[in-house]
Motif scaffolding. Structure first.
Motif, short mmCIF file in Angstrom:
data_model
loop_
_atom_site.label_atom_id
_atom_site.label_comp_id
_atom_site.label_asym_id
_atom_site.label_seq_id
_atom_site.Cartn_x
_atom_site.Cartn_y
_atom_site.Cartn_z
N SER A 44 -6.03 4.32 -11.65
CA SER A 44 -5.14 4.59 -12.77
C SER A 44 -4.06 5.60 -12.36
O SER A 44 -4.36 6.63 -11.76
CB SER A 44 -5.93 5.14 -13.97
OG SER A 44 -5.04 5.55 -15.00
N VAL A 45 -2.81 5.29 -12.71
CA VAL A 45 -1.70 6.21 -12.47
C VAL A 45 -1.01 6.55 -13.79
O VAL A 45 0.14 7.00 -13.80
CB VAL A 45 -0.69 5.61 -11.46
CG1 VAL A 45 -1.31 5.50 -10.08
CG2 VAL A 45 -0.18 4.25 -11.94
N GLU A 46 -1.73 6.35 -14.88
CA GLU A 46 -1.14 6.61 -16.20
C GLU A 46 -0.75 8.06 -16.38
O GLU A 46 0.18 8.39 -17.10
CB GLU A 46 -2.13 6.19 -17.30
CG GLU A 46 -2.03 4.73 -17.68
CD GLU A 46 -2.79 4.41 -18.94
OE1 GLU A 46 -2.15 3.96 -19.91
OE2 GLU A 46 -4.01 4.61 -18.98
N SER A 47 -1.48 8.97 -15.71
CA SER A 47 -1.20 10.41 -15.87
C SER A 47 0.09 10.83 -15.18
O SER A 47 0.60 11.92 -15.44
CB SER A 47 -2.36 11.23 -15.32
OG SER A 47 -2.53 10.98 -13.92
N LEU A 48 0.63 9.97 -14.33
CA LEU A 48 1.84 10.32 -13.59
C LEU A 48 3.08 10.03 -14.44
O LEU A 48 3.13 9.05 -15.17
CB LEU A 48 1.92 9.53 -12.29
CG LEU A 48 0.76 9.68 -11.30
CD1 LEU A 48 1.00 8.81 -10.08
CD2 LEU A 48 0.59 11.15 -10.90
N TYR A 105 6.36 8.38 -5.62
CA TYR A 105 5.18 9.08 -5.09
C TYR A 105 4.81 8.47 -3.74
O TYR A 105 5.35 7.43 -3.35
CB TYR A 105 4.00 8.97 -6.06
CG TYR A 105 4.28 9.60 -7.41
CD1 TYR A 105 3.93 10.92 -7.66
CD2 TYR A 105 4.89 8.87 -8.43
CE1 TYR A 105 4.19 11.50 -8.90
CE2 TYR A 105 5.16 9.44 -9.65
CZ TYR A 105 4.81 10.77 -9.88
OH TYR A 105 5.07 11.34 -11.09
N PHE A 106 3.89 9.13 -3.05
CA PHE A 106 3.36 8.61 -1.80
C PHE A 106 1.85 8.45 -1.92
O PHE A 106 1.18 9.23 -2.63
CB PHE A 106 3.69 9.56 -0.63
CG PHE A 106 5.15 9.69 -0.36
CD1 PHE A 106 5.81 8.79 0.46
CD2 PHE A 106 5.89 10.72 -0.94
CE1 PHE A 106 7.16 8.91 0.71
CE2 PHE A 106 7.24 10.84 -0.71
CZ PHE A 106 7.89 9.94 0.12
N TYR A 107 1.30 7.46 -1.23
CA TYR A 107 -0.16 7.29 -1.23
C TYR A 107 -0.65 7.30 0.22
O TYR A 107 0.06 6.94 1.16
CB TYR A 107 -0.58 5.99 -1.92
CG TYR A 107 -0.18 4.72 -1.20
CD1 TYR A 107 -0.92 4.23 -0.12
CD2 TYR A 107 0.95 4.00 -1.59
CE1 TYR A 107 -0.54 3.07 0.55
CE2 TYR A 107 1.34 2.84 -0.93
CZ TYR A 107 0.58 2.38 0.14
OH TYR A 107 0.96 1.24 0.80
N LYS A 164 4.90 4.22 -0.06
CA LYS A 164 5.55 4.72 -1.26
C LYS A 164 5.03 3.99 -2.49
O LYS A 164 4.68 2.81 -2.44
CB LYS A 164 7.06 4.53 -1.16
CG LYS A 164 7.74 5.31 -0.04
CD LYS A 164 9.23 5.03 0.00
CE LYS A 164 9.90 5.78 1.13
NZ LYS A 164 11.36 5.49 1.19
N LEU A 165 4.98 4.71 -3.60
CA LEU A 165 4.57 4.13 -4.88
C LEU A 165 5.60 4.53 -5.93
O LEU A 165 5.96 5.71 -6.04
CB LEU A 165 3.19 4.65 -5.29
CG LEU A 165 2.74 4.33 -6.71
CD1 LEU A 165 2.52 2.85 -6.89
CD2 LEU A 165 1.49 5.12 -7.08
N TYR A 190 0.34 11.55 -3.73
CA TYR A 190 1.05 12.82 -3.55
C TYR A 190 2.42 12.75 -4.20
O TYR A 190 3.06 11.68 -4.25
CB TYR A 190 1.24 13.12 -2.04
CG TYR A 190 -0.03 13.30 -1.28
CD1 TYR A 190 -0.54 14.58 -1.06
CD2 TYR A 190 -0.73 12.22 -0.77
CE1 TYR A 190 -1.70 14.78 -0.33
CE2 TYR A 190 -1.89 12.39 -0.05
CZ TYR A 190 -2.39 13.67 0.16
OH TYR A 190 -3.54 13.86 0.88
N SER A 191 2.88 13.90 -4.65
CA SER A 191 4.26 14.00 -5.13
C SER A 191 5.21 14.03 -3.95
O SER A 191 4.78 14.16 -2.79
CB SER A 191 4.44 15.28 -5.96
OG SER A 191 4.40 16.42 -5.10
#
Length: 532
Positions: A505-509, A514-516, A528-529, A485-486
């Motif tokens: 994959s978090v390449e698109s971010l 962010y939060f998971y 948190k991420l 999540y943003s």
């Protein structure tokens, strides 16, 4: 012309093979006590520590050869000493049959074994049918491909170890191969060089300290373990340390290379190596009288296999390629892959299907071989120039496996080599139903780590965090649901993952916070991420 050609061929063969190869074995080591009084003269402290950690006592095989015996053999008429082995208390010699047999008159000579089995009185006649061209440096096909090495690691669930920072650090791997040109210059090896991970080496073929020479095969093999080029190639043990030993003479096929191999294995032991990996296999030789037969693949006959088994007895893990003869008339494993303690590695493609070229088992005495499988079709490697390419063969499945072995042993440093070997085989996907093609199958290094560590330590982890392109979740259950999540609460990513492939994959971010949320059975986590 046909008859003339045949005559010339026979004449050439007679001249070429006039000299015989043999091993002369000694009766004992009269000065062995000098070694026991001060073993550190020939064995490093690290080598001695390996034995202590595994409760392995020094024995007479550790003592050096008797130098006066060597000198007398060297002084004998027509004899050339090619190699020597303290473990087997033997010299590899070359000379005429008459001159070699004359050594039997020396009081300290126990026996002589000719590489040509027909010259050994009690040996059965060896087959002289030339096996299709078998390179000890197992043949490879290299094609340009600028890809990722992720699959060959994830197939073994090796990323689980890497994410725990088990990347081979503190472990020493001895690579026995045909040459290592470019390792001292190419970019994918810079990380090894900058961190002083190349500890040394030796060219046993040419008796030279220049080991950045020879055939490029060893360079490709090393890259599968120690290579590092971000987003292109990450070896399975990028933080291990390496000794590079040349034992293969690519210009010829001769049993002396088995003796070079044993010499190198003894040196690997002496300097304190933990693991020996070798993408070399021996079956046929230029002189067909020297060639092995399938009946020799019993774990006890061939000189190189004897050496490999002794190496294991010193606390070293030994890995060998199964071979690439699966499509040939003689499609069985070669030596030292027939060793009972050797982890013999076959080849599969990216979809876990056995490569047709991968040699099969069982050993002649009906033991399961190969032991395990790894990716050897389109394996990602580095060339001598640093180009990221793909290559095919058990030559690459073997080092891919060896690197993961180093990582696992780093995770469990108190385990013995036998215990680590058992852990690997018991984690494989065909452990309960092994066969002659896949052996025990493809190991799952992640499941091994979970079994040994997770239940006693923790039930959930996320790495790396911060992350550049991927994050991974370590958990006990089979499946999980992950959402990202943003900071405003907008769901951006949702994915089901498994503990076999726990990567997201978090390449698109874009870079930021962010939060998971993580859900797996009764386990629910939030956190948190940070995306870099």
């Amino acid at each position: 012309m046909k008859y003339n050609f045949t005559f010339l061929l026979v004449l050439f063969s007679t001249v070429l093979f006039a000299q015989e190869d043999a091993w002369v074995y000694f009766t004992g080591k009269p000065n062995a006590q000098d070694f026991f009084n001060n073993p550190s003269q020939t064995l490093s402290q690290r080598s001695l520590d390996r034995r202590t950690a595994q409760n392995i006592a020094l024995n007479v095989t550790d003592a050096p050869l008797e130098t006066t015996y060597i000198d007398q053999v060297k002084a004998s008429t027509g004899i050339t000493v090619m190699a020597q082995s303290k473990w087997l208390n033997a010299l590899h010699i070359r000379g005429s049959q008459t001159d070699i047999n004359a050594l039997k008159l020396l009081s300290f000579v126990d026996k002589i074994v000719f590489a040509n089995k027909t010259l050994n009185g009690t040996s059965k006649k060896a087959s002289v049918n030339k096996i299709s061209e078998v390179k000890k440096k197992l043949e490879t096909a290299v094609d340009y491909a600028y890809g990722t090495s992720a699959n060959q690691i994830q197939m073994l669930n090796g990323q689980t170890l890497h994410q725990q920072n088990f990347t081979g650090s503190g472990k020493i791997i001895a690579v026995l191969d045909a040459g290592f040109p470019g390792v001292n210059t190419a970019e994918p090896f810079q990380r090894l060089r900058d961190n002083n991970r190349i500890l040394g080496g030796y060219d046993f073929v040419n008796r030279s300290t220049d080991f950045y020479a020879g055939d490029s095969h060893g360079t490709l093999v090393l890259s599968a373990m120690g290579g590092y080029k971000e987003n292109s190639l990450v070896g399975t043990a990028p933080d291990a340390s390496y000794y590079l030993f040349i034992t293969e003479n690519d210009a010829s096929e001769n049993p002396v290379e088995e003796s070079y191999w044993v010499e190198a294995a003894e040196q690997a032991d002496a300097v304190g190596a933990d693991i020996i990996t070798s993408s070399l296999g021996y079956f046929a030789f230029d002189n067909p009288n020297y060639s092995h037969t399938y009946s020799d693949m019993n774990g006890t006959t061939n000189f190189i296999t004897k050496g490999a088994e002794i190496a294991f007895s010193k606390g070293i893990i030994v890995l060998a390629s199964a071979g690439n003869e699966g499509n040939q008339a003689e499609n069985h494993i070669g030596s030292p892959a027939d060793g009972a303690s050797v982890i013999t590695v076959g080849s599969v493609n990216a979809s876990k299907v056995k490569a047709s070229s991968s040699s099969i088992g069982p050993s002649f005495d009906n033991r399961t071989k190969p032991d395990v499988m790894a990716q050897g079709v389109a394996a990602v490697v580095s060339t001598t120039s640093g180009t990221i390419s793909t290559a095919n063969g058990t030559s690459f499945s073997c080092p891919i496996m060896a690197g993961m072995v180093a990582c696992l042993w780093q995770a469990f440093p108190s385990k013995t080599n036998q215990e680590i070997r058992n852990m690997i085989i018991q984690s494989a996907d065909r452990y309960t139903t092994p066969d002659n093609n896949y052996g025990f199958g493809i190991p799952n290094f992640g499941s091994t780590l979970r079994t040994e560590t997770f239940q006693n330590s923790f039930d959930f982890s996320v790495y790396p965090n911060p992350a550049k392109s991927n994050i991974s979740f370590l958990f006990e259950n089979e499946t999980a649901s992950v959402s990202i999540y943003s900071i405003l609460g907008q769901k951006l990513i949702e994915k089901e993952i498994t503990n076999q492939n726990p990567v997201l994959s978090v390449e698109s971010l874009t870079s930021g916070l962010y939060f998971y949320t993580f859900k797996s059975g009764d386990l629910q986590k939030t956190g948190k991420l940070i995306k870099q």
